[in-house]
Write a protein that holds these residues in place. Structure first.
Motif, PDB file in Angstrom:
ATOM      1  N   UNK A 165       0.860  -1.176   0.000  1.00 32.06           N
ATOM      2  CA  UNK A 165       0.000   0.000   0.000  1.00 32.06           C
ATOM      3  C   UNK A 165       0.897   1.228   0.000  1.00 32.06           C
ATOM      4  N   UNK A 166       0.469   2.222  -0.762  1.00 35.32           N
ATOM      5  CA  UNK A 166       1.246   3.451  -0.929  1.00 35.32           C
ATOM      6  C   UNK A 166       0.486   4.615  -0.323  1.00 35.32           C
ATOM      7  N   UNK A 167       1.195   5.463   0.402  1.00 39.50           N
ATOM      8  CA  UNK A 167       0.576   6.639   0.986  1.00 39.50           C
ATOM      9  C   UNK A 167       0.350   7.696  -0.081  1.00 39.50           C
ATOM     10  N   UNK A 168      -0.706   8.456   0.090  1.00 44.93           N
ATOM     11  CA  UNK A 168      -1.015   9.537  -0.833  1.00 44.93           C
ATOM     12  C   UNK A 168       0.091  10.582  -0.799  1.00 44.93           C
ATOM     13  N   UNK A 169       0.345  11.204  -1.949  1.00 37.68           N
ATOM     14  CA  UNK A 169       1.369  12.250  -1.996  1.00 37.68           C
ATOM     15  C   UNK A 169       0.957  13.301  -2.998  1.00 37.68           C
ATOM     16  N   UNK A 170       1.381  14.538  -2.737  1.00 37.11           N
ATOM     17  CA  UNK A 170       1.084  15.638  -3.645  1.00 37.11           C
ATOM     18  C   UNK A 170       2.337  16.170  -4.333  1.00 37.11           C
ATOM     19  N   UNK A 171       3.503  15.697  -3.936  1.00 39.17           N
ATOM     20  CA  UNK A 171       4.736  16.249  -4.467  1.00 39.17           C
ATOM     21  C   UNK A 171       5.682  15.158  -4.965  1.00 39.17           C
ATOM     22  N   UNK A 190       4.671  10.301  -9.303  1.00 40.44           N
ATOM     23  CA  UNK A 190       6.066  10.669  -9.105  1.00 40.44           C
ATOM     24  C   UNK A 190       6.368  12.155  -9.299  1.00 40.44           C
ATOM     25  N   UNK A 191       5.393  12.917  -9.786  1.00 38.88           N
ATOM     26  CA  UNK A 191       5.615  14.350  -9.970  1.00 38.88           C
ATOM     27  C   UNK A 191       4.523  15.170  -9.303  1.00 38.88           C
ATOM     28  N   UNK A 192       3.837  14.568  -8.338  1.00 33.41           N
ATOM     29  CA  UNK A 192       2.767  15.269  -7.657  1.00 33.41           C
ATOM     30  C   UNK A 192       1.436  14.966  -8.300  1.00 33.41           C
ATOM     31  N   UNK A 193       0.402  14.871  -7.471  1.00 29.94           N
ATOM     32  CA  UNK A 193      -0.929  14.523  -7.964  1.00 29.94           C
ATOM     33  C   UNK A 193      -1.613  15.757  -8.530  1.00 29.94           C
ATOM     34  N   UNK A 194      -1.919  15.714  -9.820  1.00 35.60           N
ATOM     35  CA  UNK A 194      -2.565  16.845 -10.476  1.00 35.60           C
ATOM     36  C   UNK A 194      -3.319  16.332 -11.687  1.00 35.60           C
ATOM     37  N   UNK A 250      -2.223  25.772  -4.734  1.00 38.76           N
ATOM     38  CA  UNK A 250      -0.785  25.782  -4.474  1.00 38.76           C
ATOM     39  C   UNK A 250      -0.187  27.087  -4.987  1.00 38.76           C
ATOM     40  N   UNK A 251       1.006  27.402  -4.497  1.00 32.98           N
ATOM     41  CA  UNK A 251       1.703  28.584  -4.973  1.00 32.98           C
ATOM     42  C   UNK A 251       2.040  28.408  -6.449  1.00 32.98           C
ATOM     43  N   UNK A 252       1.928  29.483  -7.260  1.00 28.19           N
ATOM     44  CA  UNK A 252       2.248  29.367  -8.683  1.00 28.19           C
ATOM     45  C   UNK A 252       3.643  28.832  -8.944  1.00 28.19           C
ATOM     46  N   UNK A 267       3.562  25.054  -8.634  1.00 24.97           N
ATOM     47  CA  UNK A 267       2.923  24.457  -9.790  1.00 24.97           C
ATOM     48  C   UNK A 267       3.859  24.499 -10.987  1.00 24.97           C
ATOM     49  N   UNK A 268       4.518  25.628 -11.172  1.00 20.73           N
ATOM     50  CA  UNK A 268       5.451  25.770 -12.287  1.00 20.73           C
ATOM     51  C   UNK A 268       6.579  24.757 -12.192  1.00 20.73           C
ATOM     52  N   UNK A 269       7.140  24.573 -10.983  1.00 26.44           N
ATOM     53  CA  UNK A 269       8.247  23.636 -10.806  1.00 26.44           C
ATOM     54  C   UNK A 269       7.812  22.207 -11.108  1.00 26.44           C
ATOM     55  N   UNK A 270       6.629  21.827 -10.624  1.00 29.86           N
ATOM     56  CA  UNK A 270       6.127  20.489 -10.888  1.00 29.86           C
ATOM     57  C   UNK A 270       5.899  20.269 -12.373  1.00 29.86           C
ATOM     58  N   UNK A 271       5.254  21.239 -13.014  1.00 33.36           N
ATOM     59  CA  UNK A 271       4.952  21.085 -14.430  1.00 33.36           C
ATOM     60  C   UNK A 271       6.206  21.118 -15.296  1.00 33.36           C
ATOM     61  N   UNK A 272       7.215  21.871 -14.869  1.00 37.19           N
ATOM     62  CA  UNK A 272       8.465  21.880 -15.627  1.00 37.19           C
ATOM     63  C   UNK A 272       9.119  20.504 -15.591  1.00 37.19           C
ATOM     64  N   UNK A 273       9.098  19.861 -14.410  1.00 35.13           N
ATOM     65  CA  UNK A 273       9.650  18.513 -14.305  1.00 35.13           C
ATOM     66  C   UNK A 273       8.851  17.524 -15.150  1.00 35.13           C
ATOM     67  N   UNK A 274       7.526  17.665 -15.130  1.00 39.73           N
ATOM     68  CA  UNK A 274       6.683  16.808 -15.962  1.00 39.73           C
ATOM     69  C   UNK A 274       7.028  16.990 -17.441  1.00 39.73           C
TER      70      UNK A 274
END
Length: 322
Positions: free
Chosen positions: A83-89, A215-219, A238-240, A243-250
């Motif tokens: 079982x995996x714990x929920x994550x946002x990041x 792996x890159x946050x739940x969105x 979330x702070x812009x 969001x920008x950092x997560x989406x850049x990695x994606x």
């Protein structure tokens, strides 16, 4: 699960190691799993803010809130559950219970295991022996790869999905191939196994979306983003910059995946390969749309929904045309 801030190879190994229970055949397995689950939930409750009414936090409530996925696999070669714990990041914490598993690692940097069977078999022992091992085979080389951020594996054709997505993920995080001269051969094996396990575009897309969310946050709501839809409520809270950092990695991940599939896929017909590349490109475009919309201020309550993007030759970044 991070256990130390030290940069020594052993502390790095502990940050990536999985705890293994080789006890699925034991009659008290369910009790052990329940004890582990309860210990995790008790820790979560202790970390909740003081203002929280902790008396109403039972196991079922915590499971609904914090457990993202539960997996059970049972076949001739594999019998395990997690079982995996929920994550946002993208900070994944998984607890895995193993009886047998044909392939126990993807790359050398995630091959570490802590075997705690002696503790479970003899809880009263004062100094039980706990073994740390690398399923890669050479624990010293695996530790070296972990410390130097190098990518290496053995028999990628045995990995479900070929390890393709994790390979691109590691590259996105700044890892490099331990054997650059074997890199193209490795990529071909990974692509071949990926398309064997996920043979149609719809399955490939779902697998890719799930990987990005895990792996890159739940969105996940951003995948429905089009000219007439907005970002998810969870994302806009979330702070812009976050969001920008997560989406850049994606986006970087998707562009790397596009490159690897384009250059190293030899097992698909031309039409199938083209359809897969178009799917990856479409997801990258949706991510770029999210990135661009985060930068635009609202004007009279209106948030720009569409824009034109241009991909320059020999580059991997879409440029907004204003």
């Amino acid at each position: 699960m991070r256990t130390s801030t030290s940069s020594s190879p052993w502390s790095l190994a502990m940050q990536t190691a999985s705890i293994r229970f080789d006890l699925l055949g034991a009659p008290y397995l369910k009790q052990i799993i329940r004890q582990v689950r309860d210990a995790v939930f008790d820790t979560i409750v202790e970390m909740l803010p003081d203002a929280t009414n902790k008396t109403k936090m039972n196991a079922d409530t915590l499971k609904d809130i914090y457990i993202r996925k539960m997996v059970k696999v049972s076949s001739n070669d594999d019998r395990w559950s997690l079982f995996a714990l929920n994550n946002e990041f993208g900070r994944c914490i998984e607890l895995k219970f193993v009886d047998k598993m044909k392939r126990q690692f993807e790359f050398s940097v995630d091959s570490f295991q802590i075997r705690i069977d002696p503790i479970l078999e003899n809880p009263s022992a004062q100094r039980p022996t706990v073994v740390i091992e690398s399923m890669y085979g050479d624990i010293h080389m695996a530790l070296s790869h972990l410390k130097e951020r190098l990518i290496d594996t053995r028999k990628p054709e045995e990995i479900r999905g070929g390890g393709l997505l994790k390979y691109c993920h590691l590259l996105t995080r700044g890892y490099k191939a331990a054997r650059p001269d074997k890199c193209r051969q490795l990529e071909r094996y990974m692509c071949s196994r990926f398309f064997i396990d996920f043979s149609d575009v719809a399955t490939q897309e779902q697998k890719l979306k799930n990987y990005l969310d895990n792996h890159f946050g739940s969105n996940s709501d951003q995948w429905s983003l089009s000219g007439d839809e907005t970002d998810s409520e969870a994302s806009t809270s979330q702070a812009p910059s976050s969001i920008m950092a997560q989406n850049q990695l994606r986006y970087d991940f998707l562009m790397l995946l596009y490159r690897v599939i384009s250059e190293s896929t030899v097992c698909l017909m031309s039409h199938d390969r083209k359809m897969t590349l178009q799917m990856v490109d479409r997801l990258a475009f949706q991510v770029s749309m999210s990135m661009y919309s985060c930068q635009q201020p609202a004007v009279a309550g209106h948030i720009p929904r569409t824009t034109l993007f241009y991909l320059q030759p020999n580059t991997s970044r879409w440029i907004p045309v204003v």
